[in-house]
Design an enzyme around this catalytic site. Structure first.
Site, PDB file in Angstrom:
ATOM      1  CG  ASN A  37      -2.136   0.837   1.083  1.00 47.54           C
ATOM      2  OD1 ASN A  37      -2.333   1.479   0.047  1.00 47.54           O
ATOM      3  ND2 ASN A  37      -2.984   0.856   2.101  1.00 47.54           N
ATOM      4  CG  HIS A 122     -12.098  -3.460  10.893  1.00 46.73           C
ATOM      5  ND1 HIS A 122     -11.159  -2.765  10.180  1.00 46.73           N
ATOM      6  CD2 HIS A 122     -11.505  -4.616  11.267  1.00 46.73           C
ATOM      7  CE1 HIS A 122     -10.050  -3.473  10.131  1.00 46.73           C
ATOM      8  NE2 HIS A 122     -10.237  -4.609  10.767  1.00 46.73           N
ATOM      9  NE  ARG A 147      -9.796  -2.576  13.704  1.00 47.04           N
ATOM     10  CZ  ARG A 147      -9.030  -1.913  12.833  1.00 47.04           C
ATOM     11  NH1 ARG A 147      -7.783  -2.318  12.604  1.00 47.04           N
ATOM     12  NH2 ARG A 147      -9.491  -0.896  12.152  1.00 47.04           N
ATOM     13  CE1 TYR A 159      -5.884   2.139  10.790  1.00 46.86           C
ATOM     14  CE2 TYR A 159      -6.539   1.235  12.910  1.00 46.86           C
ATOM     15  CZ  TYR A 159      -6.266   1.068  11.571  1.00 46.86           C
ATOM     16  OH  TYR A 159      -6.405  -0.170  11.000  1.00 46.86           O
ATOM     17  CG  ASP A 210      -4.862  -1.733  14.817  1.00 40.93           C
ATOM     18  OD1 ASP A 210      -3.773  -1.494  15.381  1.00 40.93           O
ATOM     19  OD2 ASP A 210      -4.961  -1.986  13.594  1.00 40.93           O
ATOM     20  CG  HIS A 212      -2.653   1.847  13.049  1.00 34.42           C
ATOM     21  ND1 HIS A 212      -2.206   2.727  12.109  1.00 34.42           N
ATOM     22  CD2 HIS A 212      -3.059   0.750  12.362  1.00 34.42           C
ATOM     23  CE1 HIS A 212      -2.328   2.199  10.902  1.00 34.42           C
ATOM     24  NE2 HIS A 212      -2.837   0.995  11.026  1.00 34.42           N
ATOM     25  CD  GLU A 236      -4.257  -5.128  14.740  1.00 38.56           C
ATOM     26  OE1 GLU A 236      -5.322  -5.718  15.034  1.00 38.56           O
ATOM     27  OE2 GLU A 236      -4.036  -4.662  13.608  1.00 38.56           O
ATOM     28  CD  GLU A 262      -1.312  -3.730  10.736  1.00 42.91           C
ATOM     29  OE1 GLU A 262      -2.262  -4.371  11.198  1.00 42.91           O
ATOM     30  OE2 GLU A 262      -1.415  -2.580  10.299  1.00 42.91           O
ATOM     31  NE  ARG A 283      -3.652  -8.474  13.568  1.00 43.22           N
ATOM     32  CZ  ARG A 283      -3.655  -7.667  12.510  1.00 43.22           C
ATOM     33  NH1 ARG A 283      -2.687  -6.821  12.302  1.00 43.22           N
ATOM     34  NH2 ARG A 283      -4.652  -7.714  11.651  1.00 43.22           N
ATOM     35  CG  HIS A 312      -2.557  -6.951   7.932  1.00 45.87           C
ATOM     36  ND1 HIS A 312      -1.663  -6.302   7.100  1.00 45.87           N
ATOM     37  CD2 HIS A 312      -3.499  -6.045   8.253  1.00 45.87           C
ATOM     38  CE1 HIS A 312      -2.056  -5.049   6.938  1.00 45.87           C
ATOM     39  NE2 HIS A 312      -3.174  -4.860   7.620  1.00 45.87           N
ATOM     40  CG  ASP A 316      -3.704  -2.589   2.796  1.00 44.19           C
ATOM     41  OD1 ASP A 316      -4.599  -2.542   3.658  1.00 44.19           O
ATOM     42  OD2 ASP A 316      -2.510  -2.781   3.069  1.00 44.19           O
ATOM     43  CD  GLU A 339      -7.371  -6.555   9.824  1.00 44.84           C
ATOM     44  OE1 GLU A 339      -7.702  -5.430  10.219  1.00 44.84           O
ATOM     45  OE2 GLU A 339      -6.225  -6.830   9.439  1.00 44.84           O
ATOM     46  CD1 TRP A 402      -2.640   7.882  10.305  1.00 41.97           C
ATOM     47  CD2 TRP A 402      -2.092   5.938   9.354  1.00 41.97           C
ATOM     48  NE1 TRP A 402      -3.796   7.323   9.818  1.00 41.97           N
ATOM     49  CE2 TRP A 402      -3.492   6.126   9.238  1.00 41.97           C
ATOM     50  CE3 TRP A 402      -1.511   4.776   8.842  1.00 41.97           C
ATOM     51  CZ2 TRP A 402      -4.321   5.197   8.615  1.00 41.97           C
ATOM     52  CZ3 TRP A 402      -2.329   3.858   8.225  1.00 41.97           C
ATOM     53  CH2 TRP A 402      -3.712   4.063   8.117  1.00 41.97           C
TER      54      TRP A 402
HETATM   55  O1  EZ4 Z   1      -3.691   0.403   8.461  1.00 43.90           O
HETATM   56  O2  EZ4 Z   1      -3.455  -2.256   6.108  1.00 43.90           O
HETATM   57  O3  EZ4 Z   1      -5.272  -4.041  11.142  1.00 43.90           O
HETATM   58  N1  EZ4 Z   1      -5.320  -3.419  10.151  1.00 43.90           N
HETATM   59  C1  EZ4 Z   1      -4.614  -2.296   9.889  1.00 43.90           C
HETATM   60  C2  EZ4 Z   1      -4.775  -1.746   8.492  1.00 43.90           C
HETATM   61  C3  EZ4 Z   1      -3.565  -0.930   8.038  1.00 43.90           C
HETATM   62  C4  EZ4 Z   1      -3.498  -0.950   6.542  1.00 43.90           C
HETATM   63  C5  EZ4 Z   1      -2.273  -0.191   6.018  1.00 43.90           C
HETATM   64  O4  EZ4 Z   1      -2.163  -0.343   4.626  1.00 43.90           O
HETATM   65  O5  EZ4 Z   1      -3.932  -1.798  10.748  1.00 43.90           O
HETATM   66  O6  EZ4 Z   1      -5.952  -0.987   8.416  1.00 43.90           O
HETATM   67 CO    CO Z   2      -3.617  -3.166  12.383  1.00 44.42          CO
END
Ligand code: EZ4
Ligand code: CO
Length: 402
Positions: A37, A122, A147, A159, A210, A212, A236, A262, A283, A312, A316, A339, A402
């Site tokens: 991605n 999600h 999630r 996010y 998550d 992130h 996560e 991931e 993951r 994961h 994407d 997921e 991010w």
């Molecule tokens: O942000 O795959 O758990 N899933 C994630 C995703 C990631 C994307 C990044 O390309 O964290 O949503």
């Molecule tokens: Co994630």
């Protein structure tokens, strides 16, 4: 049997995907996902310019030798571009082997260890009311694991919270969108979300969250501890995982299970976390981790250390990756959760597939090979469109994960 051609197909049916299709002299073909991605064309070039010429004339049955040839033979090891390219070749060769044998790939991996692959969806919302509606929707669809991502008061965009609930796509602009972040506000808010969700839906639903990569180890430890009363299945990516020993701090303070991986590419990214039992779920997934051959190795190491898979499965990762992941998920002894973010109907039409959702489970189907293909005529109707993931800054402007 010999490989006579390999095509790298870039298509954007709503989002970008890179797919490798390997063609043999006997007409059997195989597909592999190569999507990275926001950096798609680097993998396209790696495959087209540096890998396809090495495949022509090779015996597609020699999966392990081809993997080693591409990994050791490049001299330059690891990294997301290299490992996504190797993954695409490896996945396509397993697809071909299955078709030649007349067996689904999971049978080549030892056969089914379970009847279906438990997936999580999600649920997300800016507000508590919105989140409750979304969790209920997933439960109505039969999901056993959800999630939960929440808006945070005072932070404009968080996010995992999206307007389109079924098709979350964070790579949303031709140049990166900028979002802002406050760890203090986040940590003050999230426990109240899970208190409410657990209270509303009871003990049966498995809840996940998550982070992130946005916290430090001690902040993640505090989050994990504050979530303990709500019995999460995992948090996560609590911290950026380049420093595996940082997870020891999280472990010292909380029993909330930890999932990560991931953005990992090889077994070496995960080895210390697994060997020291610093995580509960790994993951990694097929496309970014060197394919079925290498990921099987990761999962086998994990099995020795009480670590389960939690692959994961964001949008994407193309349906080709999802199919490959499902064949592994159903075969390995230490499967945890998969997921599952649904692809749009346009994407599903470009990638016809046998796998299907039913009552909280995905099933890989029993077609020979992976049971997935790319419709090249359909793919050609969607030209590549640059799209980046967002970047994130603290309120004072400092760049933050991010
Ligand atoms: O942000 O795959 O758990 N899933 C994630 C995703 C990631 C994307 C990044 O390309 O964290 O949503
Ligand atoms: Co994630």
């Amino acid at each position: 049997m010999k490989i006579v051609d390999a095509r790298v197909i870039v298509t954007c049916p709503g989002r970008n995907f890179v797919t490798l299709k390997i063609i043999t002299d006997e007409g059997v073909t195989g597909v592999g996902d190569a999507t990275l991605n926001g950096r798609e064309l680097a993998v396209e070039s790696y495959l087209r310019d540096h890998v396809v010429p090495l495949l022509i004339g090779r015996d597609p049955a020699r999966i392990e030798d081809t993997w080693q040839y591409l990994y050791q033979g490049a001299y330059w090891r690891r990294g997301p571009v290299t490992m996504s390219a190797i993954a695409a070749v490896d996945t396509a060769l397993w697809d071909i082997k299955g078709k030649v044998a007349g067996l689904p790939v999971y049978d080549l991996l030892g056969g089914r260890s379970r009847t279906g692959v438990t997936v999580y969806g999600h649920a997300n919302g800016e507000t508590m009311d919105e989140i409750l509606v979304e969790v209920a929707r997933y439960l109505d669809l039969g999901y056993r694991a959800v999630r939960v991502q929440s808006g945070v008061p005072g932070i404009p965009r968080t996010y995992g919270v999206s307007a389109d609930k079924m098709f979350y796509e964070p790579a949303d602009a031709a140049l990166p969108t900028e979002t802002t972040w406050s760890t203090e506000r986040y940590l003050a808010h999230v426990p109240s979300v899970f208190a409410r969700v657990r209270d509303e839906f009871g003990p049966d639903v498995r809840l996940l969250h998550d982070v992130h990569h946005r916290l430090t180890p001690i902040e993640a430890a505090r989050l994990g501890r504050s979530l303990e009363p709500y019995g999460l299945t995992w948090i996560e990516d609590p911290v950026p995982a380049e420093l595996p020993e940082g997870f020891r701090i999280i472990r010292q303070h909380t029993t909330t299970p930890i999932a990560t991986g991931e953005v990992f590419n090889t077994i070496w990214d995960a080895a210390q976390l697994i060997r020291e039992q610093l995580i509960d779920y790994i993951r990694m997934t097929v496309v970014h981790s060197g394919g079925i051959t290498h990921l099987r190795r990761v999962f086998d190491l994990a099995a020795l250390h009480h670590v389960r898979s939690g692959s994961h499965g964001a949008t994407d990762l193309s349906p080709v990756c999802m199919a490959a992941a499902l064949h592994l998920d159903i075969a390995i002894p230490n499967f945890g959760l998969q997921e599952y973010m649904r692809h749009t109907p346009e994407t599903d039409a470009v990638f016809p597939h046998e796998y299907h959702y039913e009552d909280g489970y995905l099933h890989p189907g029993d077609a020979p090979g992976l049971g997935v293909d790319i419709d090249e005529a359909a793919a050609a109707r969607y030209p590549y469109a640059p799209a980046y993931l967002p970047v994130n800054r603290l309120t004072d402007g400092t760049l933050h994960p991010w």
